[in-house]
Design a protein around this motif. Structure first.
Motif, short mmCIF file in Angstrom:
data_model
loop_
_atom_site.label_atom_id
_atom_site.label_comp_id
_atom_site.label_asym_id
_atom_site.label_seq_id
_atom_site.Cartn_x
_atom_site.Cartn_y
_atom_site.Cartn_z
N LEU A 1 70.79 67.51 65.55
CA LEU A 1 71.83 67.03 66.47
C LEU A 1 72.84 68.15 66.69
CD1 LEU A 1 72.48 63.50 64.90
CD2 LEU A 1 71.12 64.04 66.92
N ALA A 2 72.49 69.10 67.57
CA ALA A 2 73.34 70.28 67.73
C ALA A 2 73.43 70.71 69.18
CB ALA A 2 72.79 71.42 66.89
N ASP A 3 74.55 71.30 69.51
CA ASP A 3 74.80 71.97 70.77
C ASP A 3 75.47 73.30 70.46
OD1 ASP A 3 74.07 70.62 73.28
OD2 ASP A 3 75.24 68.96 72.48
N THR A 4 75.51 74.17 71.44
CA THR A 4 76.17 75.47 71.28
C THR A 4 77.25 75.59 72.34
OG1 THR A 4 74.12 76.45 70.48
CG2 THR A 4 75.82 77.96 71.24
N ILE A 5 78.42 76.07 71.93
CA ILE A 5 79.51 76.30 72.86
C ILE A 5 79.96 77.76 72.74
CG2 ILE A 5 81.30 75.52 71.26
CD1 ILE A 5 82.72 74.34 73.77
N THR A 6 80.23 78.38 73.88
CA THR A 6 80.71 79.76 73.92
C THR A 6 82.07 79.79 74.60
OG1 THR A 6 78.43 80.53 74.11
CG2 THR A 6 80.16 82.12 74.60
N PHE A 7 83.05 80.35 73.90
CA PHE A 7 84.39 80.53 74.44
C PHE A 7 84.48 81.94 75.02
CE2 PHE A 7 84.89 77.55 70.92
CZ PHE A 7 85.70 76.57 71.47
N PHE A 8 84.96 82.07 76.25
CA PHE A 8 85.24 83.36 76.87
C PHE A 8 86.76 83.46 77.02
CE2 PHE A 8 80.97 82.23 78.15
CZ PHE A 8 80.29 83.40 77.87
N TYR A 9 87.35 84.53 76.51
CA TYR A 9 88.81 84.59 76.43
C TYR A 9 89.29 86.05 76.43
CZ TYR A 9 87.37 85.32 71.59
OH TYR A 9 86.76 85.80 70.46
N HIS A 10 90.57 86.20 76.55
CA HIS A 10 91.20 87.50 76.29
C HIS A 10 92.36 87.28 75.32
CE1 HIS A 10 93.24 86.16 80.03
NE2 HIS A 10 94.30 86.70 79.50
N THR A 11 92.69 88.36 74.61
CA THR A 11 93.61 88.29 73.48
C THR A 11 94.89 89.05 73.78
OG1 THR A 11 91.67 88.32 72.05
CG2 THR A 11 93.76 88.75 71.01
N GLU A 12 95.99 88.54 73.23
CA GLU A 12 97.24 89.30 73.27
C GLU A 12 97.90 89.19 71.90
OE1 GLU A 12 100.81 86.61 74.95
OE2 GLU A 12 99.27 87.09 76.43
N GLU A 13 98.48 90.29 71.46
CA GLU A 13 99.18 90.28 70.19
C GLU A 13 100.54 89.64 70.39
OE1 GLU A 13 99.00 93.44 66.71
OE2 GLU A 13 100.24 94.12 68.38
N HIS A 14 100.94 88.81 69.45
CA HIS A 14 102.19 88.06 69.60
C HIS A 14 103.04 88.24 68.34
CE1 HIS A 14 104.90 84.88 70.88
NE2 HIS A 14 104.82 84.39 69.67
N PHE A 15 104.29 88.66 68.54
CA PHE A 15 105.24 88.81 67.44
C PHE A 15 105.88 87.45 67.17
CE2 PHE A 15 109.64 89.62 66.00
CZ PHE A 15 109.35 90.30 64.82
#
Length: 188
Positions: free
Chosen positions: A127-141
């Motif tokens: 009972l499985a599915d696969t999910i892919t997240f596409f994103y970009h990152t920013e550093e946060h103080f």
């Protein structure tokens, strides 16, 4: 001389103990803001209540219309043992939820995508599915005490549809606010 040596040893031991205790105390205040950032996925099930059909007739007309009175609603789904396991990483990383409808998973700040396998029941691996997240990152103080963390902006999410019906990206910004639901995963 033996008594003098014991007194000096005792003083030295007390001084060493106080030095160790003082050096273990934090000189800076603690970080009171969360630095852990996770993309929260919410699991939703469709409820269908079939109340039947009824007929609308138009006076003076032989035509009649059948109306379906099926009611559809959506509710959070509490899976008994759901897991999301990271794929394409060197270290086995997984998040397990017991009787939960939300799972938060970390995203890799050094790549632009992250794949997870969603196991609806850890007792039945089929009972499985696969999910892919596409994103970009920013550093946060965050603060001087907490330092930096990474925030993410999810551009899209793709999934297989073995048991999942659809995915809705509701909040694209992934921050340290753990109350936000970023994705809704629909199971019918």
């Amino acid at each position: 001389m033996n008594v003098l040596f014991q007194r000096r040893s005792y003083r030295l031991l007390c001084l060493l103990f106080l030095t160790v205790c003082y050096s273990c105390q934090s000189s800076e205040p603690e970080c009171y803001e969360p630095v852990e950032v996770k993309a929260n996925s919410s699991f939703v099930i469709k409820n269908v209540v079939d109340t039947g059909y009824y007929v609308i007739t138009n006076p003076g007309s032989p035509d009649s219309t059948w109306v379906d009175t099926t009611l559809v609603s959506y509710r959070d789904s509490f899976f008994n043992a759901i897991a999301m396991v990271a794929l394409d990483v060197d270290v086995q990383l997984g998040v397990l939820g017991v009787r939960t409808s939300i799972l938060g998973v970390p995203l890799n700040p050094f790549t632009d995508s992250q794949r997870y396998q969603i196991l609806l029941d850890t007792a039945d691996l089929s009972l499985a599915d696969t999910i892919t997240f596409f994103y970009h990152t920013e550093e946060h103080f965050i603060s001087n005490n907490c330092g930096y963390t990474h925030y993410f902006h999810i551009d899209s999410a793709r999934t297989t549809f073995n048991f999942m019906d659809s995915v809705v990206l509701s909040k694209k910004e992934v921050t340290n606010d753990n109350s936000v639901r970023n994705l809704f995963l629909y199971f019918f």
